[in-house]
Design a protein around this motif. Structure first.
Motif, PDB file in Angstrom:
ATOM      1  N   CYS A 100      -3.923   1.445  -8.846  1.00 15.90           N
ATOM      2  CA  CYS A 100      -3.289   0.237  -8.301  1.00 15.90           C
ATOM      3  C   CYS A 100      -3.706  -0.997  -9.099  1.00 15.90           C
ATOM      4  CB  CYS A 100      -3.641   0.070  -6.822  1.00 15.90           C
ATOM      5  SG  CYS A 100      -2.841   1.288  -5.752  1.00 15.90           S
ATOM      6  N   LEU A 105       4.356   4.175  -8.321  1.00 11.54           N
ATOM      7  CA  LEU A 105       4.033   4.146  -6.890  1.00 11.54           C
ATOM      8  C   LEU A 105       4.825   5.202  -6.117  1.00 11.54           C
ATOM      9  CD1 LEU A 105       3.823   0.298  -6.307  1.00 11.54           C
ATOM     10  CD2 LEU A 105       1.909   1.929  -6.415  1.00 11.54           C
ATOM     11  N   LEU A 125      -2.483  -3.299  -2.339  1.00 13.59           N
ATOM     12  CA  LEU A 125      -1.486  -2.351  -2.816  1.00 13.59           C
ATOM     13  C   LEU A 125      -1.884  -0.923  -2.457  1.00 13.59           C
ATOM     14  CD1 LEU A 125       1.147  -1.833  -4.303  1.00 13.59           C
ATOM     15  CD2 LEU A 125      -0.147  -1.876  -6.464  1.00 13.59           C
ATOM     16  N   HIS A 126      -3.159  -0.607  -2.628  1.00 15.15           N
ATOM     17  CA  HIS A 126      -3.666   0.715  -2.282  1.00 15.15           C
ATOM     18  C   HIS A 126      -3.439   1.001  -0.796  1.00 15.15           C
ATOM     19  CE1 HIS A 126      -7.377   3.617  -2.340  1.00 15.15           C
ATOM     20  NE2 HIS A 126      -6.266   4.240  -2.054  1.00 15.15           N
TER      21      HIS A 126
END
Length: 193
Positions: free
Chosen positions: A132, A87, A158-159
């Motif tokens: 993700c 990430l 999350l994206h």
């Protein structure tokens, strides 16, 4: 004896020059002439490779995608530590990624009205969303994802979080802001346990 040209190296130099021009001068500055000057090559040579603006723009997006992919593939480990490291590769935590994100956003704005650029950008966006989803699958595999979570919704969350944190870092960049950004992602991963 003619000089041999390393085409991969030349393409990399052109792409990096184009990204610098985009980040510094915006879409209005992205011209064959400006990119050629930035890369230190003849305008005619660049024009042969990119006879139209959209070809140069697509080339820039592809270069950004390849760079991100290469950085992500170098991440080692498993579970939460590896997921967080991946990430972080999507955040503008250094100058290279900052230039890439700025250029990506410039091209993204244009893609809203460009039939040729829009599919490329949508594919790029889809790849990040799939990444993700894969990261969440890794957390699930290592027992670090609470059971009962909707995988599709969590991938979208999350994206969106990564995109938002990355954008905030473009506006406020400094050591404290970078620590805070990584901390936000770490806290989100912890909340998924």
């Amino acid at each position: 004896m003619p000089r041999l040209i390393d085409h991969e190296e030349r393409d990399r130099e052109i792409a990096e020059a184009a990204l610098r021009v985009l980040a510094r001068d915006g879409l209005a500055g992205l011209s064959v002439r400006n990119v050629a000057a930035e890369a230190g090559i003849a305008t005619a040579s660049l024009r042969r490779a990119f006879p139209e603006q959209d070809a140069l723009r697509r080339f820039c997006l592809e270069h950004i995608r390849q760079n991100a992919t290469r950085r992500i593939e170098r991440v080692r480990g498993e579970g939460r530590t590896a997921v967080l490291a991946v990430l972080e590769e999507l955040l503008p935590l250094d100058e290279e990624r900052r230039v890439e994100l700025t250029a990506h956003l410039q091209l993204g704005a244009l893609a809203l009205s460009s039939g040729q650029l829009r599919p490329v950008l949508l594919e790029f966006n889809s790849a990040i969303r799939e990444l993700c989803a894969g990261l969440l699958a890794e957390l699930d595999r290592t027992g670090e994802l609470r059971a009962g979570r909707d995988a599709s919704v969590e991938a979208d969350r999350l994206h969106a979080l990564v995109d938002g944190v990355a954008l905030h870092l473009l506006w406020e960049d400094g050591p404290e802001e970078r620590r805070r950004a990584v901390g936000v992602l770490a806290a989100h991963l912890d909340a998924l346990r």
